[in-house]
Design a protein around this motif. Sequence first.
Motif, PDB file in Angstrom:
ATOM      1  N   ILE A 279      -6.153   5.587 -51.982  1.00 21.26           N
ATOM      2  CA  ILE A 279      -5.352   4.925 -53.018  1.00 21.26           C
ATOM      3  C   ILE A 279      -4.119   4.274 -52.410  1.00 21.26           C
ATOM      4  N   HIS A 280      -3.492   4.970 -51.449  1.00 17.51           N
ATOM      5  CA  HIS A 280      -2.323   4.398 -50.779  1.00 17.51           C
ATOM      6  C   HIS A 280      -2.713   3.165 -49.955  1.00 17.51           C
ATOM      7  N   VAL A 281      -3.901   3.189 -49.366  1.00 15.77           N
ATOM      8  CA  VAL A 281      -4.368   2.019 -48.626  1.00 15.77           C
ATOM      9  C   VAL A 281      -4.537   0.825 -49.570  1.00 15.77           C
ATOM     10  N   ILE A 282      -5.106   1.060 -50.749  1.00 12.32           N
ATOM     11  CA  ILE A 282      -5.292  -0.026 -51.719  1.00 12.32           C
ATOM     12  C   ILE A 282      -3.939  -0.577 -52.173  1.00 12.32           C
ATOM     13  N   ILE A 283      -2.985   0.318 -52.453  1.00  9.85           N
ATOM     14  CA  ILE A 283      -1.647  -0.125 -52.850  1.00  9.85           C
ATOM     15  C   ILE A 283      -0.988  -0.909 -51.721  1.00  9.85           C
ATOM     16  N   GLY A 284      -1.100  -0.385 -50.490  1.00 17.64           N
ATOM     17  CA  GLY A 284      -0.510  -1.081 -49.344  1.00 17.64           C
ATOM     18  C   GLY A 284      -1.158  -2.433 -49.111  1.00 17.64           C
ATOM     19  N   THR A 285      -2.472  -2.532 -49.348  1.00 12.79           N
ATOM     20  CA  THR A 285      -3.162  -3.817 -49.205  1.00 12.79           C
ATOM     21  C   THR A 285      -2.626  -4.833 -50.204  1.00 12.79           C
ATOM     22  N   ALA A 286      -2.424  -4.390 -51.457  1.00 16.11           N
ATOM     23  CA  ALA A 286      -1.830  -5.280 -52.459  1.00 16.11           C
ATOM     24  C   ALA A 286      -0.412  -5.682 -52.062  1.00 16.11           C
ATOM     25  N   PHE A 287       0.333  -4.718 -51.531  1.00 16.35           N
ATOM     26  CA  PHE A 287       1.703  -4.958 -51.067  1.00 16.35           C
ATOM     27  C   PHE A 287       1.715  -6.079 -50.016  1.00 16.35           C
ATOM     28  N   LEU A 288       0.843  -5.953 -49.010  1.00 17.97           N
ATOM     29  CA  LEU A 288       0.813  -6.933 -47.924  1.00 17.97           C
ATOM     30  C   LEU A 288       0.205  -8.261 -48.378  1.00 17.97           C
ATOM     31  N   ALA A 289      -0.730  -8.216 -49.336  1.00 21.45           N
ATOM     32  CA  ALA A 289      -1.310  -9.462 -49.847  1.00 21.45           C
ATOM     33  C   ALA A 289      -0.253 -10.286 -50.574  1.00 21.45           C
ATOM     34  N   VAL A 290       0.599  -9.602 -51.346  1.00 19.39           N
ATOM     35  CA  VAL A 290       1.716 -10.304 -52.000  1.00 19.39           C
ATOM     36  C   VAL A 290       2.666 -10.867 -50.952  1.00 19.39           C
ATOM     37  N   GLY A 291       2.921 -10.075 -49.889  1.00 19.34           N
ATOM     38  CA  GLY A 291       3.772 -10.569 -48.804  1.00 19.34           C
ATOM     39  C   GLY A 291       3.167 -11.786 -48.123  1.00 19.34           C
ATOM     40  N   LEU A 292       1.831 -11.776 -47.932  1.00 25.55           N
ATOM     41  CA  LEU A 292       1.152 -12.932 -47.347  1.00 25.55           C
ATOM     42  C   LEU A 292       1.309 -14.161 -48.235  1.00 25.55           C
ATOM     43  N   TRP A 293       1.113 -13.969 -49.546  1.00 25.86           N
ATOM     44  CA  TRP A 293       1.272 -15.102 -50.471  1.00 25.86           C
ATOM     45  C   TRP A 293       2.693 -15.648 -50.435  1.00 25.86           C
ATOM     46  N   ARG A 294       3.686 -14.766 -50.309  1.00 26.97           N
ATOM     47  CA  ARG A 294       5.078 -15.223 -50.294  1.00 26.97           C
ATOM     48  C   ARG A 294       5.399 -15.980 -49.008  1.00 26.97           C
ATOM     49  N   VAL A 295       4.767 -15.606 -47.905  1.00 24.12           N
ATOM     50  CA  VAL A 295       4.947 -16.380 -46.673  1.00 24.12           C
ATOM     51  C   VAL A 295       4.309 -17.758 -46.831  1.00 24.12           C
ATOM     52  N   VAL A 296       3.123 -17.809 -47.447  1.00 25.53           N
ATOM     53  CA  VAL A 296       2.462 -19.091 -47.699  1.00 25.53           C
ATOM     54  C   VAL A 296       3.340 -19.975 -48.582  1.00 25.53           C
ATOM     55  N   ALA A 297       4.018 -19.363 -49.569  1.00 21.79           N
ATOM     56  CA  ALA A 297       4.856 -20.116 -50.510  1.00 21.79           C
ATOM     57  C   ALA A 297       6.263 -20.359 -49.982  1.00 21.79           C
ATOM     58  N   TYR A 298       6.524 -20.051 -48.717  1.00 24.01           N
ATOM     59  CA  TYR A 298       7.827 -20.276 -48.080  1.00 24.01           C
ATOM     60  C   TYR A 298       8.943 -19.463 -48.732  1.00 24.01           C
ATOM     61  N   HIS A 299       8.606 -18.275 -49.271  1.00 22.22           N
ATOM     62  CA  HIS A 299       9.638 -17.411 -49.839  1.00 22.22           C
ATOM     63  C   HIS A 299      10.352 -16.598 -48.764  1.00 22.22           C
ATOM     64  N   SER A 300       9.611 -16.198 -47.723  1.00 24.95           N
ATOM     65  CA  SER A 300      10.162 -15.311 -46.703  1.00 24.95           C
ATOM     66  C   SER A 300      10.691 -16.120 -45.527  1.00 24.95           C
ATOM     67  N   THR A 301      11.860 -15.736 -45.054  1.00 17.78           N
ATOM     68  CA  THR A 301      12.464 -16.384 -43.896  1.00 17.78           C
ATOM     69  C   THR A 301      12.634 -15.366 -42.779  1.00 17.78           C
ATOM     70  N   ASP A 302      13.104 -15.836 -41.625  1.00 16.76           N
ATOM     71  CA  ASP A 302      13.235 -14.933 -40.485  1.00 16.76           C
ATOM     72  C   ASP A 302      14.303 -13.871 -40.703  1.00 16.76           C
ATOM     73  N   ASN A 303      15.265 -14.118 -41.594  1.00 14.07           N
ATOM     74  CA  ASN A 303      16.338 -13.141 -41.816  1.00 14.07           C
ATOM     75  C   ASN A 303      16.397 -12.616 -43.258  1.00 14.07           C
ATOM     76  N   HIS A 304      15.396 -12.961 -44.064  1.00  7.98           N
ATOM     77  CA  HIS A 304      15.373 -12.464 -45.444  1.00  7.98           C
ATOM     78  C   HIS A 304      13.920 -12.313 -45.883  1.00  7.98           C
ATOM     79  N   HIS A 305      13.369 -11.144 -45.610  1.00  5.44           N
ATOM     80  CA  HIS A 305      11.974 -10.853 -45.984  1.00  5.44           C
ATOM     81  C   HIS A 305      11.876  -9.370 -46.340  1.00  5.44           C
ATOM     82  N   LEU A 306      12.739  -8.955 -47.246  1.00  5.06           N
ATOM     83  CA  LEU A 306      12.852  -7.533 -47.591  1.00  5.06           C
ATOM     84  C   LEU A 306      11.548  -6.976 -48.155  1.00  5.06           C
ATOM     85  N   GLY A 307      10.886  -7.723 -49.037  1.00  4.95           N
ATOM     86  CA  GLY A 307       9.654  -7.233 -49.636  1.00  4.95           C
ATOM     87  C   GLY A 307       8.569  -7.009 -48.597  1.00  4.95           C
TER      88      GLY A 307
END
Length: 269
Positions: free
Chosen positions: A214-242
């Motif tokens: 269950i934790h793996v599934i939650i972590g996968t969703a966590f990282l998938a959202v992070g991947l989408w935010r990198v694609v959408a230019y939300h995350s920068t080199d000094n601000h990527h807390l999520g």
Amino acid sequence: MTNIVRSQFQAHPFHLVSPSPWPVNVSFSLLFLTLSAVLTMHGFSNAGPYLAFAFISLILSMSYWWRDVISEATYLGHHTLAVQKGINMGVALFITSEALFFLAIFWAFFHSALSPTIELGAQWPPMGIEAINPFELPLLNTVILLSSGVTVTYAHHSLIKGDRSATLYGLLATVVLALIFTGFQGVEYAVSSFTISDGIFGSCFYLGTGFHGIHVIIGTAFLAVGLWRVVAYHSTDNHHLGLESGILYWHFVDVVWLFLYISIYYWGS
């Protein structure tokens, strides 16, 4: 006029969250999800559609809640350094609580494994239980999960260096490896010769590996959202807390699996 102008500016670095319906929606969705799941397990008629409705309601409520948090962090600038420090502390405390949860599972396992009672045949694994070979599918899953830890670390360092393409490839590889791990875990459950009702061995095995899954599934969703935010230019080199929080959570999942593999799969078999 001066007082009006001053009232428009915040005199502290903290984020006072606006009233939101999503925490209440998530709470009721979890309540209905639990109740409908129990009713479904006990064979109540028409409980299945309620379970599906509760699950969809939970996913939608969480998605809208995350949307608001992303908007506050990315577009409104509410996540100041002080807010980020508080969130980091909250994530660390959350992971600590999860570690204590798994500690309780390991405690139950070793309580019986180190001194098996006469009801267990005075041996471990108990009589009648054929343990899973730790050098087959569990070892492959261990390699896959540790590899995902390498790829997510590579993605993190690439983001810090400003290499966007390497970050995307690293996160994509991590998500794919996580999905493969989850699929193989399902195969392992399908071919296992014992179930969760087969005494303390089955209970500890499926409780530990199941909650880890269950934790793996939650972590996968966590990282998938992070991947989408990198694609959408939300995350920068000094601000990527999520994304950083998701990576920290994923490393925790890796460490827990190492303990599970060594104690339950290898030593426990």
